[in-house]
Scaffold this active site. Sequence first.
Site, PDB file in Angstrom:
ATOM      1  N   SER A  25       0.726  -1.058   0.216  1.00 42.16           N
ATOM      2  CA  SER A  25       0.037  -0.322   0.091  1.00 42.16           C
ATOM      3  C   SER A  25       1.223   1.086   0.583  1.00 42.16           C
ATOM      4  O   SER A  25       0.226   2.147  -0.052  1.00 42.16           O
ATOM      5  CB  SER A  25      -0.917   0.114   1.529  1.00 42.16           C
ATOM      6  OG  SER A  25      -0.558  -0.193   2.428  1.00 42.16           O
ATOM      7  N   ASP A  26       2.238   0.960   0.383  1.00 42.99           N
ATOM      8  CA  ASP A  26       2.842   2.712   0.648  1.00 42.99           C
ATOM      9  C   ASP A  26       3.593   2.479  -0.657  1.00 42.99           C
ATOM     10  O   ASP A  26       3.254   3.943  -1.504  1.00 42.99           O
ATOM     11  CB  ASP A  26       3.774   2.698   1.496  1.00 42.99           C
ATOM     12  CG  ASP A  26       5.075   1.385   0.802  1.00 42.99           C
ATOM     13  OD1 ASP A  26       5.057  -0.127   0.155  1.00 42.99           O
ATOM     14  OD2 ASP A  26       5.937   1.365   1.021  1.00 42.99           O
ATOM     15  N   GLY A  27       3.611   1.698  -1.735  1.00 39.30           N
ATOM     16  CA  GLY A  27       3.891   2.152  -2.745  1.00 39.30           C
ATOM     17  C   GLY A  27       2.259   2.893  -3.891  1.00 39.30           C
ATOM     18  O   GLY A  27       2.814   3.547  -4.542  1.00 39.30           O
ATOM     19  N   LEU A  72       2.202   6.617  -2.930  1.00 39.75           N
ATOM     20  CA  LEU A  72       3.120   7.167  -3.785  1.00 39.75           C
ATOM     21  C   LEU A  72       2.913   7.053  -5.615  1.00 39.75           C
ATOM     22  O   LEU A  72       3.285   8.675  -5.624  1.00 39.75           O
ATOM     23  CB  LEU A  72       4.181   6.355  -3.653  1.00 39.75           C
ATOM     24  CG  LEU A  72       5.580   6.092  -2.387  1.00 39.75           C
ATOM     25  CD1 LEU A  72       6.144   5.170  -2.054  1.00 39.75           C
ATOM     26  CD2 LEU A  72       5.503   7.958  -1.882  1.00 39.75           C
TER      27      LEU A  72
END
Length: 332
Positions: free
Chosen positions: A108-110, A113
């Site tokens: 989910s961080d990708g 971003l």
Amino acid sequence: MLFTKWLVIFMAALVLPVHAASDTDWLRYKQRFIQADGRVVDTGNQNISHSEGQGFGMLFAVAFDDPQTFEQLWKWTQATLHDEATGLFYWKYNPNAATPIEDKNNASDGDVLIAWALLKAGQQWDQRHYLQASDKILRALLKHNIVDFAGKKVMLPGSHGFTFASSMTLNPSYFIYPAWQDFFARTRLYDLQTLIDDTQQLMLDIDWGKRKIATDWITLYADGTTSPATQWPARASYDAIRVPVYIAWRNPDHPILARWQALFSPYNRLTTPAWEMVSGNQKADYPMSGGLLAVRDFTMGELSPSSTHISRYEDYYSASLKMLVKLADTGF
């Protein structure tokens, strides 16, 4: 006061590029880690690529006003990592494997971003299709990864494998607060403000460990308590190091930062251990260097131009941390 607060955040979302495309560090980052086809190469991890790296690259391209590189990155990301079923992105691409996309899960961080970079690009270069793509990813995140548990709204690290009968596993370094603030400024979806408030309170409520800071991975239980996740070492390390960056990006006086400063302050700058276990006295027998040191300097209010300079020997993650700090320091 509330209106003023969110006006500031909204204006931050409209910020102009903070660096020129000719910036030496950006040129070196592109040369070392971004292929001609738009794939970001993780040189410290067998030259794989992942959604995080694509998101970093896209964000940096906006910050350095480089629309051509941005479009190359976005095209590769769409063509290679996009999961049509969820609207999110496969987390890992291994060019050395017979099937480069072996794991169909997202990170989910990708996703955050990538969506954030698209939002910034759409606003900066007046490109409506980037804004629409960002909105679509955000809707997918809200559907698949942002959930209510233990009376709080949190973001799962991936769509699968992190929820259990009476607990879930979280990665606090995936909580990218300046991105969430910009999403809220655009959409006015109060679920995003709740997500910000709840996850920051979650970290403020940590009462374990010497420093009371989040480890790389934590477990959230149904009763609202937390602990270090048992599947990983109980330490503040290469993941958790991003937490103070994302906190300080827009809120340099947040009380969580004092706990990180307490982690770094007992040591001289060049002897600060690369990581520390949250209990006991075990710590790395080697000091911070590269991007870790840049985060330490930024958190301690001791950042200098040399802190974020990318050397020709820098690996992908170290260089990415330096670039991230560079953006955070300018409030991009």
